[in-house]
Design a protein around this motif. Structure first.
Motif: not given
Length: 87
Positions: A14, A19-20, A23, A25, A53, A56
């Motif tokens: 993190d 994650l920005q 949506g 990273r 990750l 995701e």
């Protein structure tokens, strides 16, 4: 940096790959200047957060129609098994 005493952020997904709002990273500029960035990111990806990750990425590919339901299920099952063996 002393290998025995890494920075507090070392291997924290993190912090080194947050994650920005879009949506995705992104690695912060402060991490790009750090001499330990590659080892740090590798350590973060090898931990349990790295499996998150990968999940995701699978979910994004499925949502975009680039992966079938069965392939998504198979890959998530594999990640679940890896997570169980690490505990």
């Amino acid at each position: 940096m002393d290998k025995a005493h890494p920075k507090a952020c070392f291997g924290n997904l993190d912090v080194v790959f947050p994650l920005q709002d879009d949506g995705l990273r992104h690695t912060p500029e402060t991490c790009m200047q750090c001499p330990e960035k590659t080892a740090c990111l590798r350590a973060a990806m090898e931990g349990g957060e790295g499996l998150t990750l990968h999940e995701e990425k699978i979910d994004r590919a499925y949502s975009a129609g680039m992966m079938s339901f069965f392939e998504r299920w198979t890959r998530k099952k594999s990640i679940h098994r890896k997570r169980k063996t690490r505990q």
